[in-house]
Scaffold this motif. Structure first.
Motif, short mmCIF file in Angstrom:
data_model
loop_
_atom_site.label_atom_id
_atom_site.label_comp_id
_atom_site.label_asym_id
_atom_site.label_seq_id
_atom_site.Cartn_x
_atom_site.Cartn_y
_atom_site.Cartn_z
N ILE A 252 0.87 -1.25 0.05
CA ILE A 252 -0.02 -0.12 -0.33
C ILE A 252 0.86 1.26 -0.03
O ILE A 252 1.57 1.34 0.90
CB ILE A 252 -0.87 -0.08 1.15
CG1 ILE A 252 -1.85 -1.28 1.23
CG2 ILE A 252 -1.72 1.27 1.44
CD1 ILE A 252 -2.75 -1.31 2.27
N CYS B 29 -2.82 6.23 0.03
CA CYS B 29 -3.79 5.86 0.68
C CYS B 29 -4.67 6.96 1.73
O CYS B 29 -3.84 7.82 2.26
CB CYS B 29 -3.15 4.79 1.66
SG CYS B 29 -4.57 4.12 2.93
N THR B 30 -5.88 6.89 1.69
CA THR B 30 -6.69 7.75 2.47
C THR B 30 -7.20 7.36 3.57
O THR B 30 -7.83 8.00 4.53
CB THR B 30 -7.85 8.22 1.46
OG1 THR B 30 -8.64 6.99 1.30
CG2 THR B 30 -7.67 8.72 0.04
N GLY B 31 -6.88 6.07 3.98
CA GLY B 31 -7.39 5.43 5.23
C GLY B 31 -8.78 5.02 5.26
O GLY B 31 -9.40 5.18 6.60
N CYS B 32 -9.36 4.79 4.05
CA CYS B 32 -10.75 4.69 4.17
C CYS B 32 -10.94 3.09 4.70
O CYS B 32 -12.29 2.81 5.28
CB CYS B 32 -11.38 4.47 2.64
SG CYS B 32 -10.98 3.13 1.94
N GLY B 33 -10.00 2.07 4.77
CA GLY B 33 -10.33 1.06 5.60
C GLY B 33 -10.93 -0.18 4.77
O GLY B 33 -11.35 -1.12 5.36
N GLU B 34 -11.43 0.11 3.50
CA GLU B 34 -12.06 -0.89 2.56
C GLU B 34 -11.16 -2.19 2.48
O GLU B 34 -11.61 -2.98 2.89
CB GLU B 34 -12.25 -0.23 1.30
CG GLU B 34 -13.19 -1.20 0.45
CD GLU B 34 -14.56 -1.37 0.92
OE1 GLU B 34 -15.09 -0.25 1.62
OE2 GLU B 34 -15.25 -2.26 0.61
N CYS B 35 -9.80 -1.91 2.26
CA CYS B 35 -9.09 -3.21 1.87
C CYS B 35 -9.04 -3.87 3.38
O CYS B 35 -9.37 -5.25 3.51
CB CYS B 35 -7.77 -2.82 1.88
SG CYS B 35 -7.01 -1.72 2.87
N TYR C 138 -3.16 2.61 6.30
CA TYR C 138 -3.46 1.00 6.62
C TYR C 138 -2.09 0.47 5.81
O TYR C 138 -1.56 1.01 5.02
CB TYR C 138 -4.74 0.30 5.80
CG TYR C 138 -5.87 0.68 6.85
CD1 TYR C 138 -5.90 -0.27 7.73
CD2 TYR C 138 -6.44 1.81 6.44
CE1 TYR C 138 -7.27 -0.13 8.35
CE2 TYR C 138 -7.59 1.89 7.51
CZ TYR C 138 -7.83 0.99 8.46
OH TYR C 138 -9.11 1.20 9.20
N CYS D 5 -9.82 -0.92 -3.37
CA CYS D 5 -9.42 0.30 -3.18
C CYS D 5 -9.78 1.34 -4.25
O CYS D 5 -9.45 1.25 -5.19
CB CYS D 5 -7.67 0.09 -3.18
SG CYS D 5 -6.80 1.76 -2.72
N PRO D 6 -10.56 2.25 -3.68
CA PRO D 6 -11.12 3.37 -4.44
C PRO D 6 -10.21 4.20 -5.07
O PRO D 6 -10.37 4.95 -6.25
CB PRO D 6 -11.89 3.92 -3.64
CG PRO D 6 -11.39 3.82 -2.21
CD PRO D 6 -10.73 2.40 -2.10
N VAL D 7 -8.81 4.34 -4.45
CA VAL D 7 -7.84 5.25 -5.14
C VAL D 7 -6.72 4.58 -5.57
O VAL D 7 -5.52 5.23 -5.71
CB VAL D 7 -7.29 6.27 -3.99
CG1 VAL D 7 -8.49 7.49 -3.57
CG2 VAL D 7 -6.87 5.54 -2.76
N ALA E 179 -4.28 2.72 -4.56
CA ALA E 179 -3.13 2.84 -3.79
C ALA E 179 -2.62 1.58 -3.39
O ALA E 179 -1.29 1.38 -2.94
CB ALA E 179 -3.36 3.30 -2.28
N VAL E 180 -3.11 0.25 -4.00
CA VAL E 180 -2.16 -0.92 -3.62
C VAL E 180 -1.83 -1.57 -5.05
O VAL E 180 -2.34 -1.51 -6.13
CB VAL E 180 -3.46 -2.05 -3.02
CG1 VAL E 180 -2.73 -3.10 -2.82
CG2 VAL E 180 -4.25 -1.21 -2.03
S1 SF4 Z 1 -8.69 0.70 0.40
FE1 SF4 Z 1 -6.97 1.87 -0.44
S2 SF4 Z 1 -7.26 4.13 0.40
FE2 SF4 Z 1 -8.71 2.53 1.35
S3 SF4 Z 1 -7.44 2.17 3.32
FE3 SF4 Z 1 -7.18 0.55 1.99
S4 SF4 Z 1 -5.31 1.19 0.74
FE4 SF4 Z 1 -5.75 2.79 1.89
#
Ligand code: SF4
Ligand code: SF4
Ligand code: SF4
Ligand code: SF4
Lengths: 293, 291
Positions: B65, B70-76, B92, B109-111, B113-114
Motif C-alpha cells: 500500500i 492511501c486515504t485510510g478508508c479501511g475498505e481493504c 493501512y 481500493c477506491p484510489v 493505492a495498492v
Molecule cells: S482501500 Fe486503499 S485507500 Fe482505503 S485504506 Fe485500503 S489502501 Fe488505503
C-alpha cells in the motif's frame, strides 16, 4: 509464556516433547497446531468438552445469473476458476476463499456461503491439562485460518505449549509467530541437521529466540548438532536418548517420559534456563547476532 | 509412456526418504527423480548429485500500500480474509507475513493505492545423479506455494522422462494432507504409503490413504520399523487386505539405516546385505509389479 515446539520435519519427537512438557511442568495449556496431522490428543486421553466447526466463506456458482464474461476467472490469483462453455467451474482444493470472485462478478453469480474447513476441539486431558487442537479436512488450503483459531486459546497466565506443524512454510510460521521461545527438536543425523538449519533461519527472521532439544541423541552422531549449535551460539537445552522400551510404549499410544522423575527435574531445569535466557537480552542478542535480512 | 510412483507417509520421519533413495539405486538408469517434500527437502543429502541448472521460482504475490496515496478508508482492511492489513497512524499497511497475494485489496481500493507484486519464493534445481535426472527445490521461509512448486517440479520431470524415454518418475512425497501432498499425488500411477506401527503412525497412514483415495490413486502400503509393534503391524496388514490396498511387506528396525545416512548414502549403498536393505529390495520388486 508461549513456548512453541517445532522441527524441520515430522517424526523427530515434537509431539512427545510437547506432551511430556505439558505433563511435567505446572500450569500448562497444550495447543496442537499441527492441524494436518494432529496427534497430541492420541496421547493425553482427552475428554472432549467442546467441538466447533471452523468455517470460511466460499463462492457458490449460480448458473442462471452468469453471462460468461470471464471476469472472475481473470481475477482469481490461485487458478481456482475456469470458464468452460457457459459454466464456471470452481476447483475447491485450489480456492483460498479470498472472496475476490464474489466481489468482481457483476451479476452476483458467485455469492459466498460458509463452508467447513475443519474442526476445533477443546478437551481436558491427563493430569487435568487443557488440550486444544484443530483438525483440517483433507485437501484444504486454509490451514492457517484454523491455526489462528487454535492459537486464540493461548493462556497468558499459564505456560502455553504449542506443537507446531513441521517444515518452515507458512503454517509453521503462523503457528510459531508470537512465541516467547521456541524449542527446536532434532536428531543427530544429516537430515536432522539440514532441517534444523532451515528452522533456525526462519526463527531468526521472526526474531524468536530458540534452543535445541536433541532426540534419539545416542543414535547417529551428536557432534553434528553440537558443532553447529556452538558455531551459531544456540544452546542445546536437552538430550533425550533413544530407548527401545520407550519406543514400544509410544507405539501403543503412551508417552512415558513424564513418569520419569529424573526427566521431570530436567524439564523444570530447562524451563528455568529458558526464563533466564529470556530475561538476559544480551544472551538472546548473541543468539541473534547472525540474523539475516 | 512413463509411470509415476509417489512415496508418501502422512508425516515425516517414517523412513520415506531412505526408501526413495534406495529405490533410486535399484531402478538406476530407468528413472527421473523428484523431491516433492519441498518444505523439508532431504533426498539430495542421500543422492550424489550435480546441479546443472537452477531457476528462481516466482510464486506467491504480496500486496503493497502506497502511504502517499492511501486515504485510510479501511475498505481493504474490511475485505482482506487473511487479517493481513493493519491500521497504522490513520492509514493501512500490509503485513507481509500474513498476505497471501489474493489481490482483493487492490480490487477494492477506491484510489488505486495498492499494488500486488509477484515475488520469488525459492529455487528449483535441475540435477544429475548416477541414477537419473533429479529435480528438487529449496523454498524461502514462510512460503505459501509448496503446492505450486511441486507441480512445477513434476512438469520438469515429465519433460525429462519424455525426452529421455525413461520408464518411471519416482516422487518423494511431502508429509501432511495439504496443497503439497495433493500436488504430489494427482495423476500418478500408484502411491506407496510408508507406515509406522505406532498409534500416531496408524492415524497418519489413514489420512494419507484417504487423501489418495479421494484422488482415486491406487494405493500400496509397507510398514517400516515393523518390529517395534508387531500387533499393530499385523493390524495394518489386515486393514489393507480388507480394503483391497496392496500390502507389500515390512522393513525391520535396523541401525545400518542411520549409519549409512551419516555417510550421506542410502542403506542399500553401504550395507546391501543388511536386513533393512533386503526388505527394501523385496518391496521394490513388489511395487514394480504393481505399476
Ligand atoms: S482501500 Fe486503499 S485507500 Fe482505503 S485504506 Fe485500503 S489502501 Fe488505503
Ligand atoms: S474465492 Fe478467491 S481463490 Fe476462491 S475462487 Fe474466488 S477468487 Fe479464486
Ligand atoms: S464474473 Fe460472474 S458473470 Fe462473469 S463469468 Fe464469472 S460468474 Fe459469470
Ligand atoms: S493481497 Fe489479499 S491477503 Fe494480501 S493484503 Fe491484499 S487482500 Fe489481504
Amino acid at each position: 509464556m508461549i513456548l512453541s515446539i517445532a522441527s524441520g520435519k515430522g517424526g523427530t519427537g515434537k509431539t512427545t516433547l510437547a506432551v511430556s512438557l505439558a505433563l511435567a511442568l505446572d500450569n500448562t495449556v497444550l495447543l496442537d497446531c499441527d492441524i494436518e496431522e494432529p496427534n497430541v490428543h492420541l496421547f493425553v486421553q482427552p475428554e472432549i468438552r467442546n467441538e466447533q466447526r471452523v468455517e470460511v466463506p466460499a463462492p457458490r456458482f449460480i448458473k442462471e445469473r452468469c453471462t460468461g464474461c470471464g471476469k472472475c476467472v481473470e481475477f482469481c490469483q490461485f487458478n481456482a476458476l475456469a470458464l468452460i462453455k457457459d459454466e464456471v467451474l470452481i476447483f475447491r482444493h485450489l480456492c483460498h476463499n479470498c472472496g475476490g470472485c464474489t466481489i468482481v462478478c457483476p451479476e452476483n453469480a458467485l455469492p459466498a456461503e460458509m463452508v467447513e474447513i475443519g474442526r476445533l476441539y477443546k478437551a481436558r486431558g491427563l493430569g487435568g491439562i487443557d488440550v486444544i487442537w484443530g483438525a483440517i479436512l483433507p485437501h484444504q488450503v486454509r490451514g492457517t485460518k484454523l491455526i489462528s483459531e487454535v492459537k486464540k486459546n493461548a493462556n497468558p497466565s499459564a505456560i502455553t505449549i504449542i506443537d507446531c506443524p513441521p517444515g518452515t512454510a507458512h503454517p509453521m510460521v503462523k503457528a510459531v509467530d508470537g512465541s516467547d521461545f521456541c524449542l527446536l527438536v532434532t536428531e543427530p543425523t544429516l537430515f536432522g541437521l539440514n532441517d534444523l538449519k532451515l528452522s533456525v533461519e526462519t526463527l531468526r527472521l521472526l526474531d524468536i529466540p530458540c534452543g535445541i532439544v536433541v532426540n534419539r541423541s545416542n543414535l547417529g552422531n551428536i557432534e553434528l548438532i553440537e558443532d553447529y549449535a556452538r558455531k551459531e551460539n544456540i544452546p542445546i537445552l536437552m538430550k533425550i536418548p533413544y530407548s527401545r522400551e520407550f519406543a514400544e510404549a509410544y507405539s501403543r499410544g503412551t508417552i512415558t517420559l513424564a513418569q520419569d522423575s529424573q526427566w521431570v527435574a530436567q524439564a523444570r531445569q530447562m524451563l528455568q534456563t529458558i526464563t533466564e535466557l529470556r530475561s538476559h537480552p544480551q544472551r538472546t542478542q548473541q543468539t541473534q547476532q547472525t540474523k539475516r535480512t | 509412456m512413463y509411470k509415476q510412483l509417489t512415496i508418501m507417509s502422512g508425516k515425516g520421519g517414517t523412513g520415506k526418504t531412505t526408501l526413495t533413495a534406495s529405490f533410486c539405486r535399484l531402478a538406476q538408469g530407468r528413472i527421473v527423480i523428484v523431491d516433492a517434500d519441498v518444505d523439508a527437502a532431504n533426498l539430495h543429502i542421500l543422492l550424489e548429485h550435480k546441479i546443472e541448472k537452477s531457476e528462481e521460482f516466482i510464486g506467491g504475490a504480496i500486496a503493497y500500500i502506497d502511504p502517499e496515496q492511501c486515504t485510510g478508508c479501511g475498505e481493504c482492511f474490511q475485505r482482506c480474509q487473511f487479517d493481513a492489513i493493519r491500521a497504522l497512524n490513520g492509514k493501512y499497511i500490509v503485513s507481509e507475513r500474513e498476505c497471501e497475494g489474493c489481490g482483493v485489496c487492490e480490487l477494492v481500493c477506491p484510489v488505486d493505492a495498492v499494488t500486488v507484486k509477484k515475488e520469488s519464493v525459492g529455487k528449483l534445481f535441475h540435477s544429475i545423479t548416477p541414477y537419473g535426472r533429479f529435480f528438487h527445490a529449496q523454498l524461502y521461509p514462510g512460503g505459501e506455494s509448496s503446492g505450486q512448486v511441486v507441480t512445477l517440479l513434476r512438469e520438469r520431470a515429465e519433460d525429462a522422462a519424455v525426452a529421455e524415454h525413461k520408464e518411471l518418475i519416482l516422487i518423494d512425497g511431502p508429509p501432511g494432507i495439504g496443497c503439497a501432498a495433493v500436488a504430489s499425488l494427482t495423476g500418478v500411477t500408484k502411491v506407496l504409503v510408508v507406515a509406522e506401527p505406532t498409534v500416531s503412525g496408524w492415524h497418519d497412514m489413514l489420512r494419507a490413504i484417504s487423501l489418495a483415495d479421494f484422488f482415486r490413486v491406487g494405493i500400496c502400503v509397507c510398514v517400516n520399523r515393523a518390529d517395534i509393534n508387531p500387533e499393530l503391524t499385523s493390524q495394518i496388514e489386515q486393514f489393507c487386505r480388507e480394503n483391497q490396498y496392496q500390502f507389500l511387506g515390512t522393513i525391520p528396525q535396523d541401525d545400518s539405516v542411520i549409519k549409512a545416512q551419516l555417510k550421506a548414502q542410502s542403506v542399500l549403498d553401504v550395507y546391501p546385505d543388511s536386513p533393512a536393505s533386503r526388505a527394501i529390495e523385496n518391496i521394490f520388486n513388489a511395487v514394480i509389479q504393481e505399476l
